[in-house]
Design a protein around this motif. Structure first.
Motif, PDB file in Angstrom:
ATOM      1  N   LYS A   1      -4.192   7.704   2.677  1.00 22.70           N
ATOM      2  CA  LYS A   1      -5.451   7.134   2.246  1.00 22.70           C
ATOM      3  C   LYS A   1      -6.477   7.241   3.372  1.00 22.70           C
ATOM      4  O   LYS A   1      -6.126   7.222   4.552  1.00 22.70           O
ATOM      5  CB  LYS A   1      -5.260   5.664   1.864  1.00 22.70           C
ATOM      6  CG  LYS A   1      -4.352   5.460   0.672  1.00 22.70           C
ATOM      7  CD  LYS A   1      -5.054   5.895  -0.594  1.00 22.70           C
ATOM      8  CE  LYS A   1      -4.378   5.312  -1.800  1.00 22.70           C
ATOM      9  NZ  LYS A   1      -5.294   4.972  -2.847  1.00 22.70           N
ATOM     10  N   THR A   2      -7.733   7.305   3.002  1.00 24.08           N
ATOM     11  CA  THR A   2      -8.820   7.418   3.978  1.00 24.08           C
ATOM     12  C   THR A   2      -8.810   6.246   4.947  1.00 24.08           C
ATOM     13  O   THR A   2      -9.029   6.420   6.140  1.00 24.08           O
ATOM     14  CB  THR A   2     -10.174   7.509   3.244  1.00 24.08           C
ATOM     15  OG1 THR A   2     -10.140   8.634   2.372  1.00 24.08           O
ATOM     16  CG2 THR A   2     -11.321   7.660   4.221  1.00 24.08           C
ATOM     17  N   TRP A   3      -8.531   5.031   4.457  1.00 21.75           N
ATOM     18  CA  TRP A   3      -8.561   3.871   5.337  1.00 21.75           C
ATOM     19  C   TRP A   3      -7.566   4.003   6.478  1.00 21.75           C
ATOM     20  O   TRP A   3      -7.833   3.546   7.588  1.00 21.75           O
ATOM     21  CB  TRP A   3      -8.359   2.561   4.561  1.00 21.75           C
ATOM     22  CG  TRP A   3      -6.999   2.344   3.980  1.00 21.75           C
ATOM     23  CD1 TRP A   3      -6.603   2.634   2.711  1.00 21.75           C
ATOM     24  CD2 TRP A   3      -5.850   1.783   4.631  1.00 21.75           C
ATOM     25  NE1 TRP A   3      -5.275   2.300   2.536  1.00 21.75           N
ATOM     26  CE2 TRP A   3      -4.788   1.771   3.684  1.00 21.75           C
ATOM     27  CE3 TRP A   3      -5.603   1.295   5.909  1.00 21.75           C
ATOM     28  CZ2 TRP A   3      -3.527   1.286   3.976  1.00 21.75           C
ATOM     29  CZ3 TRP A   3      -4.332   0.819   6.205  1.00 21.75           C
ATOM     30  CH2 TRP A   3      -3.319   0.815   5.252  1.00 21.75           C
TER      31      TRP A   3
ATOM     32  N   ALA B   1       0.866  -1.188   0.000  1.00 18.51           N
ATOM     33  CA  ALA B   1       0.000   0.000   0.000  1.00 18.51           C
ATOM     34  C   ALA B   1       0.896   1.228   0.000  1.00 18.51           C
ATOM     35  O   ALA B   1       2.055   1.151   0.385  1.00 18.51           O
ATOM     36  CB  ALA B   1      -0.929  -0.017   1.221  1.00 18.51           C
ATOM     37  N   PRO B   2       0.452   2.360  -0.387  1.00 24.15           N
ATOM     38  CA  PRO B   2      -0.850   2.509  -1.030  1.00 24.15           C
ATOM     39  C   PRO B   2      -0.803   1.974  -2.454  1.00 24.15           C
ATOM     40  O   PRO B   2       0.219   2.027  -3.120  1.00 24.15           O
ATOM     41  CB  PRO B   2      -1.067   4.023  -1.033  1.00 24.15           C
ATOM     42  CG  PRO B   2       0.308   4.605  -1.049  1.00 24.15           C
ATOM     43  CD  PRO B   2       1.151   3.639  -0.262  1.00 24.15           C
TER      44      PRO B   2
ATOM     45  N   ASP C   1      -9.325   5.654  -3.710  1.00 19.37           N
ATOM     46  CA  ASP C   1      -9.308   5.801  -2.257  1.00 19.37           C
ATOM     47  C   ASP C   1     -10.446   4.967  -1.660  1.00 19.37           C
ATOM     48  O   ASP C   1     -11.549   4.941  -2.213  1.00 19.37           O
ATOM     49  CB  ASP C   1      -9.473   7.280  -1.879  1.00 19.37           C
ATOM     50  CG  ASP C   1      -9.122   7.566  -0.432  1.00 19.37           C
ATOM     51  OD1 ASP C   1      -8.432   6.739   0.198  1.00 19.37           O
ATOM     52  OD2 ASP C   1      -9.534   8.623   0.074  1.00 19.37           O
ATOM     53  N   VAL C   2     -10.176   4.278  -0.571  1.00 19.66           N
ATOM     54  CA  VAL C   2     -11.191   3.440   0.077  1.00 19.66           C
ATOM     55  C   VAL C   2     -11.266   3.769   1.560  1.00 19.66           C
ATOM     56  O   VAL C   2     -10.307   4.261   2.154  1.00 19.66           O
ATOM     57  CB  VAL C   2     -10.902   1.930  -0.116  1.00 19.66           C
ATOM     58  CG1 VAL C   2     -10.995   1.541  -1.580  1.00 19.66           C
ATOM     59  CG2 VAL C   2      -9.548   1.538   0.447  1.00 19.66           C
TER      60      VAL C   2
ATOM     61  N   TYR D   1       1.674   1.675  10.704  1.00 23.17           N
ATOM     62  CA  TYR D   1       2.833   1.430   9.856  1.00 23.17           C
ATOM     63  C   TYR D   1       2.717   2.238   8.564  1.00 23.17           C
ATOM     64  O   TYR D   1       3.643   2.949   8.175  1.00 23.17           O
ATOM     65  CB  TYR D   1       2.975  -0.067   9.539  1.00 23.17           C
ATOM     66  CG  TYR D   1       4.125  -0.327   8.605  1.00 23.17           C
ATOM     67  CD1 TYR D   1       5.425  -0.352   9.086  1.00 23.17           C
ATOM     68  CD2 TYR D   1       3.931  -0.474   7.238  1.00 23.17           C
ATOM     69  CE1 TYR D   1       6.503  -0.542   8.231  1.00 23.17           C
ATOM     70  CE2 TYR D   1       4.996  -0.663   6.381  1.00 23.17           C
ATOM     71  CZ  TYR D   1       6.282  -0.690   6.884  1.00 23.17           C
ATOM     72  OH  TYR D   1       7.333  -0.857   6.024  1.00 23.17           O
ATOM     73  N   PHE D   2       1.592   2.122   7.881  1.00 28.05           N
ATOM     74  CA  PHE D   2       1.432   2.808   6.601  1.00 28.05           C
ATOM     75  C   PHE D   2       1.304   4.324   6.765  1.00 28.05           C
ATOM     76  O   PHE D   2       1.602   5.054   5.823  1.00 28.05           O
ATOM     77  CB  PHE D   2       0.266   2.223   5.807  1.00 28.05           C
ATOM     78  CG  PHE D   2       0.607   0.884   5.201  1.00 28.05           C
ATOM     79  CD1 PHE D   2       1.493   0.792   4.144  1.00 28.05           C
ATOM     80  CD2 PHE D   2       0.078  -0.281   5.715  1.00 28.05           C
ATOM     81  CE1 PHE D   2       1.833  -0.429   3.590  1.00 28.05           C
ATOM     82  CE2 PHE D   2       0.404  -1.510   5.166  1.00 28.05           C
ATOM     83  CZ  PHE D   2       1.287  -1.587   4.107  1.00 28.05           C
TER      84      PHE D   2
END
Length: 185
Positions: free
Chosen positions: A176-178, A33-34, A114-115, A167-168
């Motif tokens: 990202k939104t998630w 990701a992303p 984007d999710v 981490y991300f």
């Protein structure tokens, strides 16, 4: 020879690895990701060659159809039918249990858009197969592939997803939104 070419192209394009894939690890589910750009795949193939680890990948079945379908199979792909509940987690868990060594890469966002949340298949595959998750971040800001230490799932899925988001969140570039959604846990 082909891995040499992919590794060479990865290096001359200015990309680098940060961290090291744990070479003693026989099995893992690798999440990347992303997943935001169409060049993620060729960069990922180059990174895989630079890491020197044999990895397959799960991808939507549509990529395996048409004139270039053979290429995705040749590069280690396993097609996934995302159109219905078709027991993908069970099938991949069976695959892990039948192999002595297996590293599969998946983009848990499931799309370049984007999710709000991740597709949870990777999580249940890791849990059911009792294999660690290795997180790999695409940091476009510094042209780096950032590799985590192995992460083992626990009985606290909310806590695990928060750790994955943490981490991300450290990876540069657009968030990202998630990620922010899971950090709210």
């Amino acid at each position: 020879m082909l891995n040499f070419i992919f590794k060479f192209l990865f290096k001359i394009s200015g990309w680098k690895l940060i961290g090291e894939f744990p070479k003693d690890l026989k099995k893992s589910i690798v999440i990347v990701a992303p997943h935001a750009k169409s060049v993620d795949f060729p960069i990922g193939i180059g990174a895989r060659a630079a890491m020197g680890v044999k990895m397959g990948f799960l991808a939507k079945k549509e990529l395996f159809e048409g004139p270039f379908g053979w290429l995705f199979t040749f590069l280690g792909g396993y097609p996934v039918d995302r159109s219905s509940n078709n027991q993908v987690v069970k099938a991949v868990t069976t695959l892990y249990n039948s192999k002595e060594e297996l590293h599969l890469v998946i983009a848990p966002e499931g799309t370049r858009k984007d999710v709000d949340k991740l597709k949870m298949g990777f999580y249940f595959i890791a849990k059911n197969s009792q294999v660690p998750v290795v997180m790999i971040g695409f940091d476009y800001a510094i042209k780096a592939i950032v590799i985590s230490e192995p992460f083992f799932t626990s009985n606290d899925s909310h806590g695990d997803l928060r750790k994955i988001a943490e981490y991300f969140n450290k990876i540069g570039g657009d968030k990202k939104t998630w990620v922010s959604n899971y950090l709210k846990y």
